[in-house]
Motif scaffolding. Structure first.
Motif, PDB file in Angstrom:
ATOM      1  N   GLN A   9      -1.507  -6.122   7.909  1.00 53.51           N
ATOM      2  CA  GLN A   9      -2.847  -5.704   7.465  1.00 53.51           C
ATOM      3  C   GLN A   9      -2.748  -4.853   6.196  1.00 53.51           C
ATOM      4  O   GLN A   9      -3.546  -3.959   5.990  1.00 53.51           O
ATOM      5  CB  GLN A   9      -3.534  -4.915   8.575  1.00 53.51           C
ATOM      6  CG  GLN A   9      -3.840  -5.734   9.826  1.00 53.51           C
ATOM      7  CD  GLN A   9      -4.420  -4.881  10.953  1.00 53.51           C
ATOM      8  OE1 GLN A   9      -3.776  -3.963  11.436  1.00 53.51           O
ATOM      9  NE2 GLN A   9      -5.632  -5.199  11.363  1.00 53.51           N
ATOM     10  N   PHE A  10      -1.772  -5.168   5.354  1.00 54.55           N
ATOM     11  CA  PHE A  10      -1.509  -4.380   4.149  1.00 54.55           C
ATOM     12  C   PHE A  10      -2.763  -4.256   3.278  1.00 54.55           C
ATOM     13  O   PHE A  10      -3.417  -5.240   2.955  1.00 54.55           O
ATOM     14  CB  PHE A  10      -0.392  -5.035   3.342  1.00 54.55           C
ATOM     15  CG  PHE A  10      -0.117  -4.356   2.025  1.00 54.55           C
ATOM     16  CD1 PHE A  10       0.519  -3.126   1.990  1.00 54.55           C
ATOM     17  CD2 PHE A  10      -0.519  -4.933   0.829  1.00 54.55           C
ATOM     18  CE1 PHE A  10       0.788  -2.497   0.786  1.00 54.55           C
ATOM     19  CE2 PHE A  10      -0.267  -4.307  -0.378  1.00 54.55           C
ATOM     20  CZ  PHE A  10       0.388  -3.088  -0.402  1.00 54.55           C
ATOM     21  N   ASP A  11      -3.071  -3.020   2.917  1.00 52.71           N
ATOM     22  CA  ASP A  11      -4.212  -2.717   2.052  1.00 52.71           C
ATOM     23  C   ASP A  11      -3.713  -1.851   0.909  1.00 52.71           C
ATOM     24  O   ASP A  11      -3.346  -0.689   1.119  1.00 52.71           O
ATOM     25  CB  ASP A  11      -5.300  -1.985   2.843  1.00 52.71           C
ATOM     26  CG  ASP A  11      -6.576  -1.773   2.038  1.00 52.71           C
ATOM     27  OD1 ASP A  11      -6.492  -1.138   0.958  1.00 52.71           O
ATOM     28  OD2 ASP A  11      -7.646  -2.220   2.472  1.00 52.71           O
ATOM     29  N   PRO A  12      -3.656  -2.382  -0.326  1.00 58.66           N
ATOM     30  CA  PRO A  12      -3.096  -1.612  -1.441  1.00 58.66           C
ATOM     31  C   PRO A  12      -3.791  -0.282  -1.684  1.00 58.66           C
ATOM     32  O   PRO A  12      -3.141   0.737  -1.940  1.00 58.66           O
ATOM     33  CB  PRO A  12      -3.264  -2.536  -2.654  1.00 58.66           C
ATOM     34  CG  PRO A  12      -3.791  -3.813  -2.160  1.00 58.66           C
ATOM     35  CD  PRO A  12      -4.106  -3.710  -0.724  1.00 58.66           C
ATOM     36  N   ASP A  13      -5.134  -0.276  -1.607  1.00 57.94           N
ATOM     37  CA  ASP A  13      -5.870   0.971  -1.816  1.00 57.94           C
ATOM     38  C   ASP A  13      -5.550   1.994  -0.729  1.00 57.94           C
ATOM     39  O   ASP A  13      -5.410   3.193  -1.008  1.00 57.94           O
ATOM     40  CB  ASP A  13      -7.377   0.706  -1.849  1.00 57.94           C
ATOM     41  CG  ASP A  13      -7.813   0.017  -3.129  1.00 57.94           C
ATOM     42  OD1 ASP A  13      -7.039   0.068  -4.113  1.00 57.94           O
ATOM     43  OD2 ASP A  13      -8.903  -0.581  -3.151  1.00 57.94           O
ATOM     44  N   GLY A  14      -5.443   1.522   0.500  1.00 58.77           N
ATOM     45  CA  GLY A  14      -5.121   2.417   1.601  1.00 58.77           C
ATOM     46  C   GLY A  14      -3.769   3.075   1.415  1.00 58.77           C
ATOM     47  O   GLY A  14      -3.605   4.285   1.608  1.00 58.77           O
ATOM     48  N   TYR A  15      -2.782   2.282   1.011  1.00 58.39           N
ATOM     49  CA  TYR A  15      -1.444   2.832   0.783  1.00 58.39           C
ATOM     50  C   TYR A  15      -1.413   3.748  -0.431  1.00 58.39           C
ATOM     51  O   TYR A  15      -0.699   4.760  -0.440  1.00 58.39           O
ATOM     52  CB  TYR A  15      -0.428   1.696   0.618  1.00 58.39           C
ATOM     53  CG  TYR A  15       0.094   1.176   1.936  1.00 58.39           C
ATOM     54  CD1 TYR A  15       1.241   1.721   2.507  1.00 58.39           C
ATOM     55  CD2 TYR A  15      -0.569   0.168   2.625  1.00 58.39           C
ATOM     56  CE1 TYR A  15       1.723   1.272   3.728  1.00 58.39           C
ATOM     57  CE2 TYR A  15      -0.103  -0.298   3.845  1.00 58.39           C
ATOM     58  CZ  TYR A  15       1.051   0.261   4.394  1.00 58.39           C
ATOM     59  OH  TYR A  15       1.503  -0.187   5.609  1.00 58.39           O
ATOM     60  N   PHE A  16      -2.184   3.407  -1.459  1.00 57.11           N
ATOM     61  CA  PHE A  16      -2.244   4.257  -2.648  1.00 57.11           C
ATOM     62  C   PHE A  16      -2.745   5.649  -2.284  1.00 57.11           C
ATOM     63  O   PHE A  16      -2.136   6.670  -2.643  1.00 57.11           O
ATOM     64  CB  PHE A  16      -3.164   3.633  -3.701  1.00 57.11           C
ATOM     65  CG  PHE A  16      -3.486   4.558  -4.842  1.00 57.11           C
ATOM     66  CD1 PHE A  16      -2.561   4.779  -5.855  1.00 57.11           C
ATOM     67  CD2 PHE A  16      -4.708   5.222  -4.903  1.00 57.11           C
ATOM     68  CE1 PHE A  16      -2.846   5.640  -6.913  1.00 57.11           C
ATOM     69  CE2 PHE A  16      -5.003   6.087  -5.952  1.00 57.11           C
ATOM     70  CZ  PHE A  16      -4.067   6.294  -6.961  1.00 57.11           C
ATOM     71  N   TRP A  17      -3.845   5.711  -1.529  1.00 60.24           N
ATOM     72  CA  TRP A  17      -4.407   7.009  -1.159  1.00 60.24           C
ATOM     73  C   TRP A  17      -3.521   7.734  -0.147  1.00 60.24           C
ATOM     74  O   TRP A  17      -3.475   8.974  -0.124  1.00 60.24           O
ATOM     75  CB  TRP A  17      -5.816   6.847  -0.616  1.00 60.24           C
ATOM     76  CG  TRP A  17      -6.807   6.540  -1.695  1.00 60.24           C
ATOM     77  CD1 TRP A  17      -7.458   5.365  -1.927  1.00 60.24           C
ATOM     78  CD2 TRP A  17      -7.230   7.450  -2.729  1.00 60.24           C
ATOM     79  NE1 TRP A  17      -8.263   5.472  -3.043  1.00 60.24           N
ATOM     80  CE2 TRP A  17      -8.149   6.734  -3.549  1.00 60.24           C
ATOM     81  CE3 TRP A  17      -6.943   8.770  -3.036  1.00 60.24           C
ATOM     82  CZ2 TRP A  17      -8.766   7.324  -4.649  1.00 60.24           C
ATOM     83  CZ3 TRP A  17      -7.550   9.358  -4.136  1.00 60.24           C
ATOM     84  CH2 TRP A  17      -8.452   8.639  -4.923  1.00 60.24           C
ATOM     85  N   ALA A  18      -2.793   6.974   0.678  1.00 56.44           N
ATOM     86  CA  ALA A  18      -1.858   7.613   1.614  1.00 56.44           C
ATOM     87  C   ALA A  18      -0.716   8.294   0.862  1.00 56.44           C
ATOM     88  O   ALA A  18      -0.268   9.382   1.247  1.00 56.44           O
ATOM     89  CB  ALA A  18      -1.301   6.573   2.585  1.00 56.44           C
ATOM     90  N   VAL A  19      -0.251   7.679  -0.231  1.00 56.21           N
ATOM     91  CA  VAL A  19       0.804   8.287  -1.046  1.00 56.21           C
ATOM     92  C   VAL A  19       0.290   9.565  -1.708  1.00 56.21           C
ATOM     93  O   VAL A  19       0.982  10.593  -1.727  1.00 56.21           O
ATOM     94  CB  VAL A  19       1.315   7.287  -2.108  1.00 56.21           C
ATOM     95  CG1 VAL A  19       2.226   7.990  -3.122  1.00 56.21           C
ATOM     96  CG2 VAL A  19       2.061   6.139  -1.443  1.00 56.21           C
TER      97      VAL A  19
END
Length: 296
Positions: free
Chosen positions: A145-155
């Motif tokens: 369920q990879f979400d680029p925006d989600g991972y960006f904000w998590a970083v």
């Protein structure tokens, strides 16, 4: 004394679980993705409750000099970054994934202690940081369920946490207490998020939110504000009452319970690869608890 510690620990776990599940429901199920308003509301409620607690004599907030407040200002900016980026990330990521990435902030803290402060770091803590880094690094490549925006904000979220804790540890002991720091964080967050609501478009976009007049939405928002305050208060009680190792164990237990229950309540697709990354992160966190208990 043992019973009191257990009650405080269970209270913390309950607040941690309820707070994360409520926030996830508002952000992902109702899709209230207006972080300046949502986090502004939460910090406003928590700040007001803390102010009332101070006036009633339940907590002690000391009036400090302007220089102390200005010194803490960069940390308050980072606090806003933590809650804003965390809200954006949690709205797009499953709770177990979010917490695995959240835990990776320990890598920044451990690296700073080892490389810059030249502090003695136990092998267990170094291994823990490596496991947490490996879990966070492998997740994007194995998350169905990879979400680029989600991972960006998590970083962004974990970078802010790491920097915040480094600044917090660099404060002199005789300056601001934990309660003083949190009170300033709430005040600054309310001001900054209120000012940012219009430029970010949240203030006007929220008028199109389909559940704006839905009682379930109102109740969830009210609950999130109160739970945020109780989570903060129970966390401080936990840290004040227990040794660092015991405190770390309760936090780990709360994360495990929250992650497990969230899998039953929210849609999440778990492949063997994703589960392996989550278990690797969990092992790294357990190793961190072991290192804290051994150190204490």
């Amino acid at each position: 004394m043992c019973l009191k510690k257990c009650l405080v620990g269970l209270t913390f776990c309950t607040c941690y679980l309820a707070s994360h599940l409520t926030n996830k429901y508002v952000l992902s199920v109702l899709k209230f993705t207006y972080p300046t308003l949502f986090q502004g509301w939460q910090t406003l409620v928590a700040g007001l409750l803390l102010h009332v607690s101070w006036k009633l004599g339940w907590v002690e907030i000391n009036s400090r000099s302007r220089s102390d407040v200005l010194t803490w200002l960069p940390a308050s900016v980072l606090f806003v970054g933590i809650i804003y980026a965390g809200s954006r990330a949690l709205s797009r990521l499953a709770i177990p994934v979010f917490l695995t990435l959240h835990n990776a902030a320990e890598v920044i803290i451990c690296g700073h202690q080892k490389c810059f402060r030249k502090e003695k770091t136990s092998p267990a803590k170094i291994c823990s940081a490596l496991f947490l880094l490996a879990a966070a690094g492998c997740l994007p490549f194995n998350d169905s369920q990879f979400d680029p925006d989600g991972y960006f904000w998590a970083v962004i979220h974990l970078l802010c946490i790491g920097a915040y804790k480094i600044l917090q540890k660099s404060q002199k002991p005789n300056k601001l207490s934990d309660i003083d720091q949190q009170y300033l964080n709430y005040l600054f967050s309310v001001v900054l998020l209120t000012l940012a609501a219009h430029p970010t478009g949240d203030l006007l976009s929220v008028l199109d939110f389909p559940f704006l007049y839905f009682y379930g939405f109102h109740g969830s928002c009210c609950a999130s504000g109160f739970l945020g305050f109780f989570l903060m208060f129970s966390t401080m009680k936990l840290k004040g009452l227990m040794a660092p190792g015991q405190c770390a164990a309760w936090i780990f237990f709360a994360k495990v319970i929250t992650s497990g229950l969230s899998m039953l309540l929210f849609d999440i697709i778990l492949t063997r690869e994703t589960m392996g990354c989550l278990l690797l992160g969990g092992f790294g966190e357990a190793l961190l608890v072991f290192s804290e208990r051994k150190g204490s």
